[in-house]
Design a protein around this motif. Structure first.
Motif, short mmCIF file in Angstrom:
data_model
loop_
_atom_site.label_atom_id
_atom_site.label_comp_id
_atom_site.label_asym_id
_atom_site.label_seq_id
_atom_site.Cartn_x
_atom_site.Cartn_y
_atom_site.Cartn_z
N TYR A 91 0.86 -1.18 0.00
CA TYR A 91 0.00 0.00 0.00
C TYR A 91 0.90 1.23 0.00
N GLY A 92 0.61 2.18 -0.87
CA GLY A 92 1.43 3.38 -0.90
C GLY A 92 0.80 4.49 -1.71
N PRO A 93 1.34 5.70 -1.60
CA PRO A 93 0.81 6.84 -2.37
C PRO A 93 1.09 6.69 -3.86
N LYS A 94 0.47 7.56 -4.64
CA LYS A 94 0.66 7.52 -6.09
C LYS A 94 2.14 7.62 -6.42
N GLY A 95 2.59 6.77 -7.33
CA GLY A 95 4.00 6.67 -7.67
C GLY A 95 4.63 5.39 -7.17
N THR A 96 3.98 4.75 -6.20
CA THR A 96 4.49 3.50 -5.63
C THR A 96 4.62 2.42 -6.70
N GLU A 97 3.56 2.25 -7.49
CA GLU A 97 3.57 1.20 -8.51
C GLU A 97 4.65 1.45 -9.55
N GLN A 98 4.80 2.69 -10.00
CA GLN A 98 5.81 3.01 -11.00
C GLN A 98 7.21 2.71 -10.47
N PHE A 99 7.47 3.09 -9.23
CA PHE A 99 8.79 2.85 -8.64
C PHE A 99 9.09 1.36 -8.57
N ILE A 100 8.15 0.58 -8.06
CA ILE A 100 8.39 -0.85 -7.87
C ILE A 100 8.50 -1.60 -9.18
N LEU A 101 7.54 -1.38 -10.07
CA LEU A 101 7.53 -2.14 -11.32
C LEU A 101 8.70 -1.76 -12.22
N THR A 102 9.13 -0.50 -12.18
CA THR A 102 10.29 -0.10 -12.97
C THR A 102 11.54 -0.82 -12.48
N ALA A 103 11.74 -0.84 -11.16
CA ALA A 103 12.91 -1.53 -10.60
C ALA A 103 12.89 -3.02 -10.92
N LEU A 104 11.74 -3.65 -10.79
CA LEU A 104 11.65 -5.09 -11.07
C LEU A 104 11.85 -5.39 -12.55
N SER A 105 11.30 -4.52 -13.41
CA SER A 105 11.40 -4.74 -14.84
C SER A 105 12.84 -4.55 -15.33
N LEU A 106 13.49 -3.47 -14.93
CA LEU A 106 14.84 -3.20 -15.40
C LEU A 106 15.85 -4.22 -14.89
N SER A 107 15.58 -4.78 -13.72
CA SER A 107 16.50 -5.79 -13.16
C SER A 107 16.10 -7.21 -13.56
N GLN A 108 15.03 -7.32 -14.36
CA GLN A 108 14.52 -8.61 -14.83
C GLN A 108 14.25 -9.57 -13.67
N ALA A 109 13.65 -9.02 -12.61
CA ALA A 109 13.33 -9.82 -11.43
C ALA A 109 12.08 -10.65 -11.69
N HIS A 110 12.04 -11.84 -11.10
CA HIS A 110 10.88 -12.73 -11.21
C HIS A 110 10.44 -13.12 -9.81
N LEU A 111 9.20 -12.83 -9.49
CA LEU A 111 8.67 -13.15 -8.16
C LEU A 111 7.89 -14.45 -8.22
N SER A 112 7.97 -15.22 -7.15
CA SER A 112 7.28 -16.52 -7.09
C SER A 112 5.91 -16.42 -6.46
N TYR A 113 5.44 -15.21 -6.26
CA TYR A 113 4.15 -15.00 -5.60
C TYR A 113 3.42 -13.85 -6.27
N GLU A 114 2.16 -13.71 -5.95
CA GLU A 114 1.36 -12.62 -6.52
C GLU A 114 1.67 -11.32 -5.78
N LEU A 115 2.06 -10.30 -6.50
CA LEU A 115 2.32 -8.99 -5.93
C LEU A 115 1.15 -8.07 -6.24
N ILE A 116 0.55 -7.52 -5.19
CA ILE A 116 -0.59 -6.61 -5.34
C ILE A 116 -0.13 -5.23 -4.86
N ILE A 117 -0.29 -4.22 -5.71
CA ILE A 117 0.09 -2.86 -5.34
C ILE A 117 -1.17 -2.00 -5.33
N GLN A 118 -1.47 -1.45 -4.18
CA GLN A 118 -2.68 -0.64 -4.02
C GLN A 118 -2.28 0.79 -3.67
#
Length: 312
Positions: A91-118
Protein backbone atom coordinates in the motif's frame (compact mmCIF):
# COMPACT_ATOMS: atom_id res chain seq x y z
CA UNK A 1 1.24 -8.10 19.04
CA UNK A 2 4.72 -6.62 19.02
CA UNK A 3 6.41 -3.69 17.30
CA UNK A 4 9.94 -4.49 16.11
CA UNK A 5 12.24 -1.76 14.80
CA UNK A 6 14.52 -2.74 11.91
CA UNK A 7 15.61 0.84 11.26
CA UNK A 8 15.19 4.02 13.31
CA UNK A 9 17.37 6.64 11.60
CA UNK A 10 16.47 9.67 9.50
CA UNK A 11 17.72 10.50 6.02
CA UNK A 12 20.67 8.15 5.66
CA UNK A 13 22.17 5.22 7.56
CA UNK A 14 24.57 5.86 10.44
CA UNK A 15 26.81 3.51 12.40
CA UNK A 16 24.12 3.09 15.06
CA UNK A 17 20.89 3.38 13.08
CA UNK A 18 19.71 2.13 9.72
CA UNK A 19 17.00 4.05 7.88
CA UNK A 20 13.34 3.54 8.59
CA UNK A 21 11.54 0.22 8.70
CA UNK A 22 9.09 -1.04 11.31
CA UNK A 23 7.59 -4.49 11.74
CA UNK A 24 4.22 -5.17 13.36
CA UNK A 25 4.60 -8.74 14.57
CA UNK A 26 1.22 -10.47 14.19
CA UNK A 27 2.41 -14.07 14.44
CA UNK A 28 0.11 -14.74 17.39
CA UNK A 29 -2.86 -13.08 15.71
CA UNK A 30 -2.55 -14.21 12.06
CA UNK A 31 0.85 -15.92 11.66
CA UNK A 32 2.24 -13.04 9.59
CA UNK A 33 4.22 -9.79 9.76
CA UNK A 34 3.22 -6.36 8.50
CA UNK A 35 5.96 -3.91 7.54
CA UNK A 36 5.80 -0.13 7.61
CA UNK A 37 8.32 1.52 5.26
CA UNK A 38 11.37 -0.21 3.84
CA UNK A 39 14.49 1.92 3.68
CA UNK A 40 17.77 0.86 2.09
CA UNK A 41 19.35 -2.15 3.80
CA UNK A 42 16.14 -3.36 5.43
CA UNK A 43 16.61 -6.95 4.29
CA UNK A 44 20.11 -6.93 5.84
CA UNK A 45 18.58 -5.76 9.11
CA UNK A 46 16.02 -8.56 8.87
CA UNK A 47 18.84 -11.12 8.60
CA UNK A 48 20.08 -9.98 12.01
CA UNK A 49 16.62 -10.24 13.54
CA UNK A 50 14.01 -12.92 14.30
CA UNK A 51 11.89 -11.61 11.42
CA UNK A 52 11.31 -14.05 8.54
CA UNK A 53 10.83 -12.22 5.25
CA UNK A 54 8.88 -15.16 3.85
CA UNK A 55 6.13 -14.50 6.40
CA UNK A 56 5.63 -10.86 5.42
CA UNK A 57 2.04 -10.29 4.35
CA UNK A 58 1.77 -6.54 3.80
CA UNK A 59 3.92 -3.45 3.35
CA UNK A 60 2.50 -0.02 4.18
CA UNK A 61 4.46 2.94 2.78
CA UNK A 62 4.09 6.33 4.46
CA UNK A 63 5.75 8.39 1.69
CA UNK A 64 8.15 8.12 -1.22
CA UNK A 65 11.34 9.63 0.19
CA UNK A 66 14.29 7.33 -0.43
CA UNK A 67 15.03 6.56 3.20
CA UNK A 68 11.59 4.93 3.36
CA UNK A 69 11.46 3.01 0.06
CA UNK A 70 14.91 2.20 -1.37
CA UNK A 71 14.89 -1.26 0.24
CA UNK A 72 11.68 -2.44 -1.44
CA UNK A 73 13.02 -4.08 -4.65
CA UNK A 74 15.55 -6.19 -2.77
CA UNK A 75 12.99 -7.16 -0.15
CA UNK A 76 10.49 -8.31 -2.78
CA UNK A 77 12.97 -10.49 -4.65
CA UNK A 78 14.46 -11.96 -1.47
CA UNK A 79 10.97 -12.91 -0.30
CA UNK A 80 10.81 -15.33 -3.26
CA UNK A 81 14.00 -17.03 -2.12
CA UNK A 82 12.92 -17.26 1.51
CA UNK A 83 9.74 -19.25 1.16
CA UNK A 84 7.31 -16.44 0.41
CA UNK A 85 4.72 -18.00 -1.88
CA UNK A 86 1.55 -16.31 -0.61
CA UNK A 87 0.18 -13.04 -2.05
CA UNK A 88 1.94 -9.87 -0.87
CA UNK A 89 0.25 -6.48 -0.83
CA UNK A 90 2.00 -3.11 -0.96
CA UNK A 91 0.00 0.00 0.00
CA UNK A 92 1.43 3.38 -0.90
CA UNK A 93 0.81 6.84 -2.37
CA UNK A 94 0.66 7.52 -6.09
CA UNK A 95 4.00 6.67 -7.67
CA UNK A 96 4.49 3.50 -5.63
CA UNK A 97 3.57 1.20 -8.51
CA UNK A 98 5.81 3.01 -11.00
CA UNK A 99 8.79 2.85 -8.64
CA UNK A 100 8.39 -0.85 -7.87
CA UNK A 101 7.53 -2.14 -11.32
CA UNK A 102 10.29 -0.10 -12.97
CA UNK A 103 12.91 -1.53 -10.60
CA UNK A 104 11.65 -5.09 -11.07
CA UNK A 105 11.40 -4.74 -14.84
CA UNK A 106 14.84 -3.20 -15.40
CA UNK A 107 16.50 -5.79 -13.16
CA UNK A 108 14.52 -8.61 -14.83
CA UNK A 109 13.33 -9.82 -11.43
CA UNK A 110 10.88 -12.73 -11.21
CA UNK A 111 8.67 -13.15 -8.16
CA UNK A 112 7.28 -16.52 -7.09
CA UNK A 113 4.15 -15.00 -5.60
CA UNK A 114 1.36 -12.62 -6.52
CA UNK A 115 2.32 -8.99 -5.93
CA UNK A 116 -0.59 -6.61 -5.34
CA UNK A 117 0.09 -2.86 -5.34
CA UNK A 118 -2.68 -0.64 -4.02
CA UNK A 119 -2.14 3.10 -4.39
CA UNK A 120 -4.11 5.74 -2.53
CA UNK A 121 -4.78 9.46 -2.75
CA UNK A 122 -6.65 10.67 0.32
CA UNK A 123 -7.53 14.07 1.78
CA UNK A 124 -9.01 12.84 5.08
CA UNK A 125 -8.98 9.79 7.34
CA UNK A 126 -9.99 6.78 5.22
CA UNK A 127 -10.30 3.03 5.81
CA UNK A 128 -7.64 1.30 3.72
CA UNK A 129 -8.05 -2.34 4.76
CA UNK A 130 -10.49 -4.33 6.87
CA UNK A 131 -11.07 -7.98 7.64
CA UNK A 132 -12.50 -9.94 10.57
CA UNK A 133 -9.46 -9.10 12.73
CA UNK A 134 -8.22 -5.61 11.90
CA UNK A 135 -9.14 -2.22 10.48
CA UNK A 136 -6.35 -0.09 9.01
CA UNK A 137 -7.08 3.54 8.25
CA UNK A 138 -4.82 6.33 7.07
CA UNK A 139 -4.81 10.10 6.79
CA UNK A 140 -2.50 12.69 5.21
CA UNK A 141 0.16 14.44 7.26
CA UNK A 142 2.21 17.55 6.44
CA UNK A 143 5.62 17.02 4.84
CA UNK A 144 7.60 18.12 1.77
CA UNK A 145 6.01 15.28 -0.20
CA UNK A 146 2.69 13.53 0.38
CA UNK A 147 3.13 11.69 3.68
CA UNK A 148 0.65 9.61 5.65
CA UNK A 149 0.00 8.03 9.00
CA UNK A 150 -1.62 4.68 9.73
CA UNK A 151 -4.02 3.67 12.49
CA UNK A 152 -4.22 -0.10 13.08
CA UNK A 153 -7.21 -1.19 15.15
CA UNK A 154 -7.62 -4.73 16.41
CA UNK A 155 -11.31 -5.62 16.53
CA UNK A 156 -12.87 -6.52 19.91
CA UNK A 157 -11.72 -9.90 21.13
CA UNK A 158 -14.07 -12.68 22.23
CA UNK A 159 -14.07 -13.52 25.89
CA UNK A 160 -12.00 -16.44 27.14
CA UNK A 161 -13.53 -19.85 27.75
CA UNK A 162 -14.25 -20.31 31.48
CA UNK A 163 -12.29 -23.54 31.72
CA UNK A 164 -12.45 -23.85 35.52
CA UNK A 165 -16.23 -23.60 35.45
CA UNK A 166 -16.36 -26.42 32.90
CA UNK A 167 -13.96 -28.56 34.92
CA UNK A 168 -16.38 -28.37 37.83
CA UNK A 169 -18.84 -30.20 35.57
CA UNK A 170 -16.25 -32.86 34.83
CA UNK A 171 -15.45 -31.51 31.35
CA UNK A 172 -11.70 -31.29 30.97
CA UNK A 173 -11.01 -30.99 27.24
CA UNK A 174 -12.08 -32.17 23.83
CA UNK A 175 -14.33 -30.94 21.04
CA UNK A 176 -16.89 -29.55 23.52
CA UNK A 177 -14.40 -26.83 24.44
CA UNK A 178 -14.12 -25.79 20.82
CA UNK A 179 -17.87 -25.68 20.24
CA UNK A 180 -18.53 -23.62 23.36
CA UNK A 181 -15.70 -21.22 22.47
CA UNK A 182 -17.38 -20.73 19.08
CA UNK A 183 -20.63 -19.87 20.86
CA UNK A 184 -22.37 -23.15 20.05
CA UNK A 185 -24.66 -24.59 22.73
CA UNK A 186 -23.94 -28.25 23.51
CA UNK A 187 -25.73 -31.18 25.16
CA UNK A 188 -23.80 -33.61 27.35
CA UNK A 189 -24.23 -37.38 27.29
CA UNK A 190 -26.44 -37.19 30.40
CA UNK A 191 -28.79 -34.76 28.66
CA UNK A 192 -27.53 -31.62 30.39
CA UNK A 193 -27.70 -28.59 28.08
CA UNK A 194 -24.93 -25.99 28.27
CA UNK A 195 -25.60 -22.44 27.10
CA UNK A 196 -22.35 -21.29 25.50
CA UNK A 197 -22.80 -17.70 26.71
CA UNK A 198 -22.63 -18.85 30.31
CA UNK A 199 -19.17 -20.35 29.80
CA UNK A 200 -17.48 -17.50 27.92
CA UNK A 201 -16.05 -14.52 29.74
CA UNK A 202 -16.76 -10.93 28.70
CA UNK A 203 -15.27 -9.66 25.46
CA UNK A 204 -12.51 -7.06 25.66
CA UNK A 205 -11.41 -4.25 23.35
CA UNK A 206 -8.70 -4.78 20.79
CA UNK A 207 -5.47 -2.82 20.74
CA UNK A 208 -4.77 0.32 18.73
CA UNK A 209 -1.38 1.12 17.19
CA UNK A 210 -0.63 4.35 15.32
CA UNK A 211 2.44 4.61 13.08
CA UNK A 212 3.11 7.97 11.45
CA UNK A 213 5.31 8.95 8.54
CA UNK A 214 7.45 12.08 8.46
CA UNK A 215 5.44 15.14 9.45
CA UNK A 216 5.42 18.52 11.04
CA UNK A 217 2.89 18.95 13.86
CA UNK A 218 -0.62 18.67 12.44
CA UNK A 219 -4.18 17.89 13.45
CA UNK A 220 -4.24 14.47 11.79
CA UNK A 221 -1.36 13.21 13.94
CA UNK A 222 -3.54 13.47 17.03
CA UNK A 223 -6.66 12.23 15.22
CA UNK A 224 -4.95 9.05 14.05
CA UNK A 225 -3.54 8.47 17.53
CA UNK A 226 -6.71 9.11 19.55
CA UNK A 227 -6.86 6.68 22.46
CA UNK A 228 -4.10 4.49 21.02
CA UNK A 229 -2.21 1.97 23.12
CA UNK A 230 0.96 3.15 21.42
CA UNK A 231 1.96 5.95 19.05
CA UNK A 232 5.11 5.66 16.93
CA UNK A 233 6.08 9.22 16.01
CA UNK A 234 9.09 10.72 14.28
CA UNK A 235 11.40 12.84 16.47
CA UNK A 236 14.03 13.94 13.99
CA UNK A 237 15.26 16.87 16.07
CA UNK A 238 15.63 18.10 19.64
CA UNK A 239 13.87 21.33 20.59
CA UNK A 240 17.02 23.44 20.17
CA UNK A 241 16.89 22.55 16.46
CA UNK A 242 13.24 23.48 16.12
CA UNK A 243 14.11 25.83 13.24
CA UNK A 244 15.38 22.83 11.22
CA UNK A 245 12.24 20.84 12.00
CA UNK A 246 10.15 23.73 10.67
CA UNK A 247 12.35 24.21 7.59
CA UNK A 248 12.25 20.53 6.59
CA UNK A 249 8.69 19.68 7.71
CA UNK A 250 9.72 17.41 10.55
CA UNK A 251 8.91 17.17 14.26
CA UNK A 252 10.87 17.56 17.45
CA UNK A 253 10.58 15.13 20.33
CA UNK A 254 8.40 17.65 22.17
CA UNK A 255 6.14 17.98 19.11
CA UNK A 256 5.65 14.19 19.24
CA UNK A 257 4.92 14.34 22.98
CA UNK A 258 2.32 17.06 22.48
CA UNK A 259 0.56 14.94 19.84
CA UNK A 260 0.58 11.95 22.20
CA UNK A 261 -0.77 14.02 25.08
CA UNK A 262 -3.55 15.56 22.98
CA UNK A 263 -4.60 12.13 21.71
CA UNK A 264 -4.64 10.44 25.12
CA UNK A 265 -2.04 7.88 24.05
CA UNK A 266 -0.81 5.35 26.61
CA UNK A 267 2.76 4.99 25.27
CA UNK A 268 4.83 7.08 22.87
CA UNK A 269 7.79 5.71 20.90
CA UNK A 270 10.21 8.15 19.27
CA UNK A 271 11.91 7.11 16.01
CA UNK A 272 13.38 8.60 12.78
CA UNK A 273 16.28 10.09 14.74
CA UNK A 274 18.73 12.46 13.06
CA UNK A 275 22.31 11.18 12.82
CA UNK A 276 23.42 14.25 14.78
CA UNK A 277 22.14 12.42 17.91
CA UNK A 278 24.52 9.52 18.34
CA UNK A 279 24.34 7.01 21.20
CA UNK A 280 23.78 8.78 24.53
CA UNK A 281 23.04 12.09 22.80
CA UNK A 282 19.72 10.65 21.66
CA UNK A 283 18.60 10.39 25.30
CA UNK A 284 18.10 14.17 25.16
CA UNK A 285 15.07 13.52 22.95
CA UNK A 286 13.45 11.27 25.55
CA UNK A 287 14.17 13.72 28.35
CA UNK A 288 12.49 16.51 26.40
CA UNK A 289 9.45 14.41 25.47
CA UNK A 290 8.94 13.21 29.04
CA UNK A 291 8.40 16.77 30.16
CA UNK A 292 5.04 16.50 28.37
CA UNK A 293 4.31 12.74 28.10
CA UNK A 294 5.90 10.63 30.79
CA UNK A 295 5.46 7.20 29.18
CA UNK A 296 7.91 7.74 26.33
CA UNK A 297 10.47 5.37 24.81
CA UNK A 298 13.32 5.91 22.37
CA UNK A 299 13.40 3.30 19.60
CA UNK A 300 16.69 1.83 18.48
CA UNK A 301 17.48 -0.74 15.82
CA UNK A 302 16.47 -4.29 16.85
CA UNK A 303 14.47 -3.07 19.83
CA UNK A 304 10.92 -4.32 20.30
CA UNK A 305 7.85 -3.26 22.23
CA UNK A 306 5.09 -5.65 23.26
CA UNK A 307 1.75 -3.88 22.81
CA UNK A 308 -0.22 -4.46 26.02
CA UNK A 309 -3.95 -4.56 26.49
CA UNK A 310 -5.35 -1.21 27.55
CA UNK A 311 -4.86 -0.23 31.18
CA UNK A 312 -8.10 1.72 31.12
Amino acid sequence: MEIYFLGTGAGMPSKDRNVTSIILNLLAERNTYWMFDCGEGTQHQALRSPIRIGKLEKLFITHLHGDHIYGIPGLLTSRSYQGGDTPFTVYGPKGTEQFILTALSLSQAHLSYELIIQEFDVSEETVLFEDEQFVVSLAPLIHRVDSHGYRIVEKPQKGRLLVEKLKQLGITSGPLFGKLKQGVDVTLDDGTSLNAREYIGPSYPGRVVTILGDTQPCENSSKLARGANVLVHEATFAEQKKHLAVEYDHSTAMDAARAAQEAGVEALILTHISSRYQKDEAELLVQEAKQIHDCTYLARDHWSYEVPRSKR
